[in-house]
Enzyme design. Structure first.
Site, PDB file in Angstrom:
ATOM      1  N   SER A  38       0.771  -1.114  -0.124  1.00 12.07           N
ATOM      2  CA  SER A  38      -0.016  -0.064   0.018  1.00 12.07           C
ATOM      3  C   SER A  38       1.060   1.410   0.002  1.00 12.07           C
ATOM      4  O   SER A  38       1.733   1.467  -0.967  1.00 12.07           O
ATOM      5  CB  SER A  38      -1.113  -0.074   1.158  1.00 12.07           C
ATOM      6  OG  SER A  38      -1.835   1.154   1.068  1.00 12.07           O
TER       7      SER A  38
ATOM      8  N   HIS B  86      -8.176   1.273  -1.049  1.00 12.53           N
ATOM      9  CA  HIS B  86      -8.094   0.198  -2.000  1.00 12.53           C
ATOM     10  C   HIS B  86      -9.593  -0.188  -2.334  1.00 12.53           C
ATOM     11  O   HIS B  86      -9.790  -1.211  -2.805  1.00 12.53           O
ATOM     12  CB  HIS B  86      -7.094  -0.487  -1.756  1.00 12.53           C
ATOM     13  CG  HIS B  86      -5.758  -0.206  -1.438  1.00 12.53           C
ATOM     14  ND1 HIS B  86      -4.892   0.270  -2.161  1.00 12.53           N
ATOM     15  CD2 HIS B  86      -5.269  -0.195  -0.193  1.00 12.53           C
ATOM     16  CE1 HIS B  86      -3.795   0.701  -1.634  1.00 12.53           C
ATOM     17  NE2 HIS B  86      -3.967   0.435  -0.430  1.00 12.53           N
TER      18      HIS B  86
END
Length: 305
Positions: free
Chosen positions: A86, A190
């Site tokens: 991430s 996400h």
């Protein structure tokens, strides 16, 4: 072959930056970054409580700063590949020479603010599923309207969605899942809930001039190695609203012949996944500077100094 990886949001804990600031030159470096992005990284990394550093706009630059500092403390190394989970992808971009430190911190500051704004639109969050069959879990999440935002491998999937959807998941776990653990994040990262942040990041990216990677860079989008700085930057922008495929990243590490993996500060999460998914690969998490000697030994054995 050595792989150097950087953790994502949720890895931070109160005071974790404190010992790293005691290294020669570290405090001055962090002060310069703080001035550049308008955020007192030293304060948040040493004195702030868990709720303060849970704030997306704080946590993300703090994690990137810690990752860069701890990696720099290892000296000049040449891992066979780099990757980040991430927001850790931005940290990894500095390892690969795609972005310089200031550019990375500037980008991640804008990323954190944009994602915090997107998270404020709807009350959302993320929870980790422990155990279970991935295919069964993904189908169950979709039935509940949740997104498998992180498919981390080693049997771990992170669900993301509204707080109501996550509450339903806690009451109705997929078959085989032992536990559902809420994560210390402030939104459904996400997923489609982060779409507003993509446009902001795209504008920020235009101001940057990325270099092509000097070290193999493995992307969260699909576990593929990416050869150009322009494509890496494009992927960094789009990734905030798309699932993290850390499972595919680890498959790539395996295919590349990885024999050791070091996770920069605040390390631990990715090492835990690697221990289960990459048997035989030696692992080490840089939690404090006390871990540096062991890391250098691992580098001497598996990496090229």
């Amino acid at each position: 072959m050595l792989v150097l990886v950087a953790p994502g949001q949720g890895a931070q804990t109160p005071g974790f930056l404190t010992p790293w600031l005691e290294l020669p030159g570290a405090a001055a470096r962090v002060a310069a970054w703080s001035d550049a992005i308008g955020l007192d990284l030293a304060h948040y990394g040493t004195h702030a409580d868990a709720d303060e550093i849970r704030d997306t706009s704080v946590a993300q630059p703090l994690l990137v700063a810690a990752g860069i500092l701890s990696a720099a403390a290892l000296g000049d190394i040449a891992p066979g590949a780099v990757a980040g989970h991430s927001v850790g992808e931005i940290t990894a971009a500095t390892f690969a020479g795609v972005l310089d430190d200031t550019a990375a911190l500037t980008l991640v500051r804008k990323r954190g603010l944009a994602m915090a704004d997107a998270a404020a639109i709807t009350e959302t969050g993320m929870s980790a599923l422990l155990g279970g069959d991935p295919e069964v879990s993904v189908a169950h999440l979709e039935k509940l309207g949740l997104t498998p935002a992180n498919i981390n491998g080693a049997g771990q999937i992170v669900a993301a969605g509204t707080l109501e959807q996550l509450a339903a998941l806690n009451e109705d776990k997929p078959e085989g899942v032992r536990k559902v653990v809420p994560l210390k994040v402030a939104g459904a990262f996400h997923t489609r809930h982060m779409a507003p942040a993509v446009e902001t990041l795209a504008k920020a990216a235009v101001e940057l001039t990325p270099a092509d990677p000097k070290i193999r860079y493995v992307s969260n989008r699909d576990g593929r190695s990416v050869a150009t700085g322009a494509e890496i930057l494009e992927r960094l922008v789009g990734q905030v609203a798309n699932p993290v495929r850390w499972d595919l990243c680890m498959e790539t590490f395996k295919e590349l012949g990885a024999t050791a993996l070091i996770e920069v500060s605040p390390g631990g999460t990715l090492v835990g996944l690697a221990k289960r998914a990459l048997p035989g690969v030696k692992t080490l998490a840089l939690k404090t500077p006390d871990d540096l000697d062991a890391a250098r030994e691992l580098i001497a054995e598996h990496g090229v100094a």
